[in-house]
Design a protein around this motif. Structure first.
Motif, short mmCIF file in Angstrom:
data_model
loop_
_atom_site.label_atom_id
_atom_site.label_comp_id
_atom_site.label_asym_id
_atom_site.label_seq_id
_atom_site.Cartn_x
_atom_site.Cartn_y
_atom_site.Cartn_z
N LYS A 18 -42.11 -1.44 -11.54
CA LYS A 18 -41.89 -2.66 -12.58
C LYS A 18 -40.44 -3.01 -12.94
O LYS A 18 -39.71 -2.10 -12.73
CB LYS A 18 -42.65 -2.05 -13.86
N ALA A 19 -40.43 -4.04 -13.53
CA ALA A 19 -39.23 -4.30 -13.90
C ALA A 19 -39.43 -5.16 -15.37
O ALA A 19 -40.50 -5.61 -15.84
CB ALA A 19 -38.69 -5.73 -13.34
N ASP A 20 -38.45 -5.14 -16.28
CA ASP A 20 -38.59 -5.84 -17.65
C ASP A 20 -38.25 -7.23 -17.52
O ASP A 20 -37.64 -7.72 -16.15
CB ASP A 20 -37.93 -5.20 -18.64
N ARG A 21 -38.18 -8.06 -18.59
CA ARG A 21 -38.07 -9.42 -18.40
C ARG A 21 -36.55 -9.84 -18.06
O ARG A 21 -36.32 -11.00 -17.68
CB ARG A 21 -38.57 -10.09 -19.63
N GLU A 22 -35.71 -8.79 -18.28
CA GLU A 22 -34.08 -9.04 -17.80
C GLU A 22 -34.15 -8.74 -16.57
O GLU A 22 -32.94 -9.18 -15.64
CB GLU A 22 -33.27 -7.91 -18.73
N GLY A 23 -35.08 -8.03 -15.80
CA GLY A 23 -34.95 -7.57 -14.37
C GLY A 23 -34.42 -6.15 -14.15
O GLY A 23 -34.09 -5.86 -12.99
N ASN A 24 -34.49 -5.44 -15.27
CA ASN A 24 -34.16 -3.91 -14.83
C ASN A 24 -35.48 -3.50 -14.18
O ASN A 24 -36.57 -3.67 -14.75
CB ASN A 24 -33.71 -3.47 -16.43
N VAL A 25 -35.10 -2.66 -13.20
CA VAL A 25 -36.30 -2.02 -12.52
C VAL A 25 -36.34 -0.59 -12.56
O VAL A 25 -35.15 0.14 -12.75
CB VAL A 25 -35.85 -2.49 -10.86
N LEU A 26 -37.63 -0.19 -12.66
CA LEU A 26 -37.92 1.46 -12.78
C LEU A 26 -38.70 1.88 -11.48
O LEU A 26 -39.52 1.12 -11.02
CB LEU A 26 -38.80 1.55 -13.99
N ILE A 27 -38.21 2.91 -10.85
CA ILE A 27 -39.04 3.41 -9.53
C ILE A 27 -39.36 4.79 -9.90
O ILE A 27 -38.58 5.62 -10.48
CB ILE A 27 -38.02 3.60 -8.55
N ILE A 28 -40.82 5.02 -9.91
CA ILE A 28 -41.57 6.19 -9.98
C ILE A 28 -41.88 6.91 -8.81
O ILE A 28 -42.43 6.16 -7.77
CB ILE A 28 -42.71 6.05 -10.92
N GLY A 29 -41.71 8.25 -8.48
CA GLY A 29 -42.22 9.01 -7.40
C GLY A 29 -41.17 9.48 -6.40
O GLY A 29 -40.20 9.65 -6.73
N ILE A 30 -41.84 9.11 -5.11
CA ILE A 30 -40.59 9.38 -4.03
C ILE A 30 -39.86 8.10 -4.25
O ILE A 30 -40.07 7.14 -3.70
CB ILE A 30 -41.56 9.47 -2.70
N VAL A 31 -38.53 8.51 -4.60
CA VAL A 31 -37.38 7.37 -4.74
C VAL A 31 -36.71 7.22 -3.22
O VAL A 31 -35.83 6.20 -3.24
CB VAL A 31 -36.48 7.68 -5.76
N GLY A 32 -36.71 8.02 -2.31
CA GLY A 32 -36.41 7.93 -1.08
C GLY A 32 -34.78 7.59 -1.24
O GLY A 32 -33.86 8.34 -1.66
N VAL A 33 -34.40 6.82 -0.47
CA VAL A 33 -32.81 6.12 -0.38
C VAL A 33 -32.78 5.02 -1.01
O VAL A 33 -31.63 4.35 -0.75
CB VAL A 33 -32.38 6.27 1.01
N GLN A 34 -33.63 4.37 -1.74
CA GLN A 34 -33.76 3.06 -2.19
C GLN A 34 -32.46 2.65 -3.22
O GLN A 34 -31.85 1.71 -3.14
CB GLN A 34 -34.87 2.42 -3.08
#
Lengths: 291, 262
Positions: free
Chosen positions: A168-184
């Motif tokens: 997900k992202a908020d309305r400003e465009g900040n992004v949250l990654i959950i779980g296996i985050v790999g090399v992103q």
């Protein structure tokens, strides 16, 4: 400030150009399939594709003739077997020859870290005894100035564009990654521009402290694309579509079957929602996998 | 093994699992290594620490993962770290006791090929998936184990490509190469177990599974296989080992739909 939130077709149109070096990352989780399809729809060519684990989405990009070269460390359809378009390109040069630059996972991860750090190269205790350096001029060695130990050195990766998928992202465009985050995170920070597709855009991210958040100001575009990682999975949203991964094997084995499938479901649709409908895909709910 | 009530894959998996001690930190490859490591965790080694290269540390999957990055691995792990971190701090940092790998081909010194079949890299007969994490697992873990079905196709006199290092050219060549750890200490196959000779480092048949003959093992090896003076005989699977393994595979098949793990 101009909003980073835009439709996926606009993001690909603005940032992904012919001849670019493009990294699409996601370590069997959160693979940006919808974005890959959009690159195919917009018929980008002469791309250098970078990815630790080229699987079905790179099989599709390679088979559709988008790539002139591939930088990678493991290529396959996890749990199923070979990726046939990748193999056909390497073994038979179809639909065009594919130059390959082959590494190990540890090295690819390090190359992204160097790219994200603004350093020219990565160093690792790797490739000892391996034939890989004989076939990849980018794998060289360096002598430690303190201990004299010989270590492997490879150049930083700085893609023109990195593409990832996140929850997900908020309305400003900040992004949250959950779980296996790999090399992103590394792949995004190494890139000149980054496109992130997300499952949903929410009012508040509510990211736990220390979680993997990419601030909007390091991203070029954030695009809301539900089920954008299908047939891979989005932890907390939907499970991996193993049936699709298995079905891909016979579709991709034959050139004509592959082309017909891609024409009907990817080129013949205008966006990801259209693709899912055309291909008859209902993403599997979380309970089916973790219930 | 016509009269046995278990398959050659089952005895291979069970014999590999038996070797994994409780509390060992094991960096696990997908497929057969993962099946054996999880069988160990579900039987005699509940505190074994399983690390997968997707960044899951202390993974306790309820069903076998189909890919190295299944959500199942993350969901029940002690912690999930990034891929750069798993390879830097945890593997190259020297925190892994056993690197547990599969292979397409091995040679008499336990070197591994997972890259190409055919001797022209630029125009391979078969393009295999490639290195993945194996080159650094093989050269940084304190020791490595290889699990592989034994045949003339897999046990080759000369690798088409050396992807991940074993005992290199034998003798002390591995130690001189800069690789850390002891290298391959066991190769577990569907016929038996091989271990390196203490001096030459050549893989030697040290145990055979029930119902298997030395002649079968020799005939399934692409080089002149050395056989230990005293050959051990693997104990047949116990009822409990078989039941646990079969339950695990049944749960896995149910969770993953029609996809089999083999």
């Amino acid at each position: 400030m101009t909003s980073k939130i835009m439709p996926l077709a606009e993001a690909v149109g603005r940032f992904v150009k012919d001849g670019h070096t493009i990294a699409m990352e996601g370590f069997t989780h959160l693979i940006p399939f919808a974005a890959g399809h959009e690159v195919i729809r917009q018929a980008r060519r002469e791309l250098t594709l970078v990815r630790m684990t080229p699987d079905i989405i790179y099989d599709q990009l390679i088979g559709m003739g988008c790539a002139k070269s591939l930088v990678f460390s493991w290529g396959g359809n996890p749990g199923v077997g070979s990726i046939h378009r990748f193999r056909d390109a390497i073994e038979n040069g179809w639909p065009r020859p594919l130059a390959i630059q082959e590494h190990s996972h540890a090295d690819m991860a390090g190359r992204y870290q160097a790219g994200a750090s603004g350093l020219p190269f990565s160093v690792l205790r790797g490739y000892v005894g391996s034939d890989l350096p004989k076939h990849n001029p980018n794998i060289r060695s360096i002598t430690c100035p303190f201990t004299g130990e010989r270590l492997a050195a490879t150049p930083a990766i700085n893609p023109d564009v990195t593409v990832i998928h996140a929850q997900k992202a908020d309305r400003e465009g900040n992004v949250l990654i959950i779980g296996i985050v790999g090399v992103q995170k590394e792949a995004v920070l190494a890139a000149k521009a980054a496109i992130v597709t997300v499952e949903e855009i929410v009012d508040r991210l509510e990211a736990p402290m220390n979680s993997c958040v990419l601030p909007h100001w390091v991203l070029a575009a954030v695009c809301e694309v539900p089920y954008g990682a299908h047939p891979s999975y989005a932890h907390g949203y939907y499970g991996r579509d193993n049936a699709f991964c298995k079905a891909w094997d016979p579709i991709s084995r034959d050139r004509d079957t592959f082309l017909a499938w891609m024409k009907e479901h990817v080129l013949g649709t205008k966006d990801h929602a259209g693709f899912l409908k055309s291909a008859g895909i209902t993403p599997i709910g979380r309970d089916a996998i973790h219930g | 093994m016509a009269d046995a009530n278990y398959t050659s894959t089952e005895i291979m998996t069970i014999e590999a699992a038996r070797r994994l001690k409780n509390g060992t930190v094991c960096f696990v490859g997908i497929g057969m290594p993962s099946a054996a490591a999880n069988l160990a965790r579900l039987t005699h080694a509940p505190e074994v620490v399983l690390i997968y290269e997707s960044g899951t540390i202390g993974a306790k999957p309820r069903v076998l993962p189909l890919s190295i990055g299944d959500g199942e691995l993350a969901e029940y792990a002690d912690t999930v770290v990034s891929v750069p971190e798993i390879f830097r701090y945890w593997l190259q940092g020297g925190r892994v006791d056993v690197g547990f790998l599969g292979a397409a081909q091995v040679d008499r010194f336990g070197n591994i090929n997972t890259t190409v079949v055919g001797n022209d890299y630029a125009k391979p007969k078969v393009r295999l998936p490639g290195a993945g994490g194996a080159p650094e697992i093989a050269s940084n873990a304190k020791e490595t184990w290889i699990i592989i079905k034994q045949s003339k196709r897999t046990f080759v006199p000369k690798l088409d490509f050396l992807t991940s290092v074993g005992h290199l050219d034998g003798g002390d060549s591995r130690a001189r190469s800069g690789a850390r750890g002891a290298g391959p200490t066991a190769v577990i196959t569907d016929l038996g177990v091989l271990a390196p000779d203490p001096v030459s480092r050549e893989l030697t048949l040290v145990a055979i599974h029930p119902g298997i003959t030395v002649e079968q093992a020799v005939a399934s090896t692409g080089w002149d296989l050395k056989v230990a003076a005293t050959l051990a005989r693997t104990a047949p699977p116990t009822a409990s080992e078989l039941e646990t393994l079969r339950d695990l595979h049944a749960r896995t098949a149910k969770a993953h739909g029609t996809l089999a793990m083999e």
